[in-house]
Design a protein around this motif. Structure first.
Motif, PDB file in Angstrom:
ATOM      1  N   PRO A  79      44.171  24.040  30.232  1.00  0.00           N
ATOM      2  CA  PRO A  79      44.004  23.437  31.559  1.00  0.00           C
ATOM      3  C   PRO A  79      42.582  23.618  32.066  1.00  0.00           C
ATOM      4  CG  PRO A  79      45.977  24.809  31.477  1.00  0.00           C
ATOM      5  CD  PRO A  79      45.214  25.078  30.218  1.00  0.00           C
ATOM      6  N   TYR A  80      42.223  22.809  33.036  1.00  0.00           N
ATOM      7  CA  TYR A  80      40.881  22.849  33.584  1.00  0.00           C
ATOM      8  C   TYR A  80      40.611  24.209  34.217  1.00  0.00           C
ATOM      9  CZ  TYR A  80      36.775  21.663  36.367  1.00  0.00           C
ATOM     10  OH  TYR A  80      35.524  21.643  36.926  1.00  0.00           O
ATOM     11  N   THR A 150      42.296  28.881  36.247  1.00  0.00           N
ATOM     12  CA  THR A 150      42.940  27.590  36.470  1.00  0.00           C
ATOM     13  C   THR A 150      43.379  27.502  37.928  1.00  0.00           C
ATOM     14  OG1 THR A 150      45.142  28.423  35.890  1.00  0.00           O
ATOM     15  CG2 THR A 150      43.758  27.600  34.085  1.00  0.00           C
ATOM     16  N   ARG A 174      43.920  23.286  45.050  1.00  0.00           N
ATOM     17  CA  ARG A 174      43.587  22.322  43.994  1.00  0.00           C
ATOM     18  C   ARG A 174      42.095  22.025  44.028  1.00  0.00           C
ATOM     19  NH1 ARG A 174      42.915  17.120  45.872  1.00  0.00           N
ATOM     20  NH2 ARG A 174      43.545  16.739  48.041  1.00  0.00           N
ATOM     21  N   ASP A 199      40.567  17.325  35.439  1.00  0.00           N
ATOM     22  CA  ASP A 199      41.809  17.891  34.924  1.00  0.00           C
ATOM     23  C   ASP A 199      42.360  17.111  33.734  1.00  0.00           C
ATOM     24  OD1 ASP A 199      42.162  15.775  36.684  1.00  0.00           O
ATOM     25  OD2 ASP A 199      44.224  16.335  37.130  1.00  0.00           O
TER      26      ASP A 199
END
Length: 378
Positions: A79-80, A150, A174, A199
């Motif tokens: 994941p980013y 993340t 986010r 993402d």
């Protein structure tokens, strides 16, 4: 009488031409090139195109194309991870008093009007900017290190910090603006330039699509990736043939992707062909048979099918000369199997008769015409 005089001139021209053209009848004069240059360097030897030579060439080409790109293949990308420069959007539910903290770092103390002007001027959306040390500043939590985490990990860390002051904090975190990781796309794409990694995993095909796709002039066999001073050559068609999904070729921050043009891989066809021209390779592939076919083939009037040459410059700077005798059995099949390389020169030599006529015309212009004219007069 004029007739014997002309005939004698023609006979003398023919005798002299035989002597002069004795060394030219063999075709392409590679053997005498060193003497003409006066450098004393030996001329490159001519290698006949045979089945054995083609097999050796294929093996050498396979070794040159073999490159370890395992470091680029990632089947399950992570994941980013948040990085310095990213802008985070954070909401703590049931605590609207914390919402006002989500402002650009440069305008944290400004009022609403000044904030709007600052946002427009700096093009930075409202949110929590990750500083150069990978931290954000949030009420009650203080300086919170989020770089390398993340979104889920950063949310859990912030909830843990706020739990000391707020019972059961419900936090939404986010990435609002992705600004920390970028790749650069250059070459034969519609929109070259920087592309931000977000993402969605940045695969090679994803990057090319974000750049607007490949142009018609793009060479899919020559896509270069520069990473950490290492160079990788990607052939999309070859990857598919090997069963490798191009979507698994993942890019990393700072990668440079360059799509080369087909015009950089030209082959030149000259000599006794119908239409001498330069040809572009078809996604990295062009055979000798295709090159001759696209040039109209060997000239039936002046070309010597026994002397079809391919002149090639090696990466080491040496020159190699290959010869095909198109009159031999199986020569067409060998021409189809013999693959050309960028900057190769295909040369079809003139036949001995064509060389004789041309050199005689240069030595004695009008002699043959005069003889024909005299013999045809009444």
């Amino acid at each position: 009488m004029r007739f014997p005089t002309v005939i004698s001139r023609v006979r003398g021209a023919a005798a002299l031409a035989v002597v002069v053209l004795a060394g030219c009848a063999s075709g392409l004069p590679f053997q005498s090139s060193a003497s003409r240059q006066g450098a004393g360097e030996p001329a490159p030897p001519t290698e006949m195109i045979t089945e054995q030579l083609i097999q050796v060439q294929k093996q050498q080409a396979a070794l040159q194309r073999h490159q370890d790109i395992s470091s680029l293949i990632v089947k399950n990308p992570a994941p980013y991870a948040i990085g310095a420069g990213d802008v985070l959007s954070i909401v703590v539910w049931d605590h609207p008093e914390l919402a006002g903290a989500g402002m650009p770092a440069a305008a944290a103390a400004a009022d609403a009007g000044t904030l709007a002007a600052s946002v427009a001027a700096n093009a930075t959306p409202p949110g929590f900017v990750v500083d150069h040390m990978g931290r954000i500043q949030f009420p009650f939590a203080g300086l919170l290190p989020v770089q390398g985490l993340t979104e889920e990990q950063a949310r859990a860390l912030l909830s843990q910090k706020l739990a000391k002051y707020i019972a059961n904090p419900n936090v939404t975190l986010r990435v609002q603006s992705y600004r920390s990781k970028r790749v650069y796309i250059d070459g034969e794409v519609k929109s070259p330039g920087l592309q931000a990694i977000n993402d969605i995993p940045m695969s090679l095909t994803e990057a090319l699509n974000r750049a607007g796709g490949l142009l018609p002039t793009a060479d899919q066999s020559r896509i270069a990736i520069e990473r950490d001073k290492k160079h990788y050559d990607i052939n999309l068609r070859e990857l598919v043939q090997k069963g490798i999904d191009p979507n698994t070729v993942m890019l990393a921050p700072g990668d440079l992707v360059r799509v080369h043009s087909r015009d950089e891989s030209k082959v030149f066809v000259s000599g006794e062909v119908i239409t001498p021209k330069s040809l572009t390779m078809h996604d990295g592939r062009l055979t000798l048979n295709e090159a001759l076919g696209e040039s109209g083939g060997v000239s039936p009037l002046s070309g010597d099918a026994r002397q079809i040459y391919v002149v090639r410059k090696t990466p080491e700077g040496a020159t190699r000369v290959f010869q095909l005798d198109a009159r031999e059995t199986g020569s067409i099949a060998m021409a189809e199997e013999f693959e050309l390389r960028p900057k190769d020169v295909v040369y079809v030599a003139a036949s001995p008769l064509a060389n004789w006529n041309r050199n005689l015309s240069l030595l004695f212009p009008g002699a043959l015409t005069s003889a024909v004219g005299v013999t045809t007069r009444p």
